[in-house]
Design a protein around this motif. Structure first.
Motif, PDB file in Angstrom:
ATOM      1  N   THR A  15       0.871  -1.079  -0.114  1.00  0.00           N
ATOM      2  CA  THR A  15       0.075  -0.010   0.046  1.00  0.00           C
ATOM      3  C   THR A  15       1.031   1.352  -0.242  1.00  0.00           C
ATOM      4  OG1 THR A  15      -1.917   1.181   1.107  1.00  0.00           O
ATOM      5  CG2 THR A  15      -0.178   0.064   2.505  1.00  0.00           C
ATOM      6  N   ASP A  34      -1.036   7.792   2.820  1.00  0.00           N
ATOM      7  CA  ASP A  34      -2.295   8.704   2.393  1.00  0.00           C
ATOM      8  C   ASP A  34      -1.733   9.807   1.660  1.00  0.00           C
ATOM      9  OD1 ASP A  34      -3.879   6.889   3.694  1.00  0.00           O
ATOM     10  OD2 ASP A  34      -4.514   7.967   5.178  1.00  0.00           O
ATOM     11  N   ILE A  86      -2.808  11.131  -1.949  1.00  0.00           N
ATOM     12  CA  ILE A  86      -3.605  12.555  -2.022  1.00  0.00           C
ATOM     13  C   ILE A  86      -2.623  13.275  -3.229  1.00  0.00           C
ATOM     14  CG2 ILE A  86      -3.783  14.649  -1.212  1.00  0.00           C
ATOM     15  CD1 ILE A  86      -4.687  12.962   1.369  1.00  0.00           C
ATOM     16  N   HIS A 134     -12.251  10.671   1.851  1.00  0.00           N
ATOM     17  CA  HIS A 134     -11.608   9.579   2.416  1.00  0.00           C
ATOM     18  C   HIS A 134     -12.230   8.198   1.739  1.00  0.00           C
ATOM     19  CE1 HIS A 134     -15.197   9.959   4.954  1.00  0.00           C
ATOM     20  NE2 HIS A 134     -14.917   8.576   4.969  1.00  0.00           N
ATOM     21  N   ILE A 156      -9.711   7.415  -0.985  1.00  0.00           N
ATOM     22  CA  ILE A 156      -8.484   7.000  -0.502  1.00  0.00           C
ATOM     23  C   ILE A 156      -8.518   5.425  -0.144  1.00  0.00           C
ATOM     24  CG2 ILE A 156      -6.678   7.309   1.197  1.00  0.00           C
ATOM     25  CD1 ILE A 156      -7.433  10.355   0.908  1.00  0.00           C
ATOM     26  N   GLN A 157      -9.588   5.300   0.807  1.00  0.00           N
ATOM     27  CA  GLN A 157      -9.627   4.058   1.331  1.00  0.00           C
ATOM     28  C   GLN A 157      -9.809   2.743   0.269  1.00  0.00           C
ATOM     29  OE1 GLN A 157      -8.866   3.045   4.289  1.00  0.00           O
ATOM     30  NE2 GLN A 157      -8.642   5.257   4.682  1.00  0.00           N
ATOM     31  N   LYS A 167      -6.547   2.126  -1.485  1.00  0.00           N
ATOM     32  CA  LYS A 167      -5.812   1.459  -0.527  1.00  0.00           C
ATOM     33  C   LYS A 167      -6.277  -0.102  -0.526  1.00  0.00           C
ATOM     34  CE  LYS A 167      -3.748   3.892   3.300  1.00  0.00           C
ATOM     35  NZ  LYS A 167      -3.805   4.328   4.550  1.00  0.00           N
TER      36      LYS A 167
END
Length: 149
Positions: A35, A38, A42, A111, A114-115, A118
């Protein structure tokens, strides 16, 4: 002491050359899934937003109080606007016409996005499919010459 070492070394030399060395048992090390931090995700999404603001991204989301997920599709610019709308203090300040010194619009993606990235990075099947698509895009870009602007 020297005689004992000489006897052991002589015994080791006379052992069967076809003998298998004893097994070494090591505890299994669980490999951490790949992974990115963050901040890196971004910054890449910010660059993608500048390059392709109309890129449509669909996420599976659940409404509040609902157990049934549904697909929500929006352009990358719209996802950023959704995150800006979540910042209630900023939105209320805009409505009232107030400009606070520290109140600036959020500069990041939501978010959920982003999750989602990931989770896709952690999934080996998703990474393999992404690598295939990337190879196809590279091959296609090599076949077609760049168009003059």
């Amino acid at each position: 002491m020297i005689a004992l070492i000489a006897a052991l070394s002589g015994q080791a030399a006379t052992e069967d050359p076809n003998a298998v060395a004893p097994l070494t048992i090591r505890p299994a090390v669980k490999e951490q899934p790949f992974t990115l931090p963050d901040g890196e995700i971004i910054s890449q999404l910010n660059a993608l937003r500048k390059a392709q603001p109309d890129l449509v991204i669909c996420l599976e989301k659940r409404d509040l109080g609902s157990l049934i997920p549904r697909n929500v599709c929006a352009s990358l610019s719209q996802w950023y606007e959704i995150e800006t709308a979540r910042d209630t203090q900023y939105v209320v300040g805009l409505i009232k016409g107030e400009k606070a010194i520290d109140s600036s619009p959020p500069h990041g993606p939501p978010h959920e996005l982003i999750q989602f990235i990931k989770s896709r990075l952690k999934d080996p099947k998703a990474r393999a499919l992404a690598a295939q698509r990337a190879a196809q895009r590279v091959a296609l870009s090599r076949e077609t010459p760049p168009q003059p602007k």
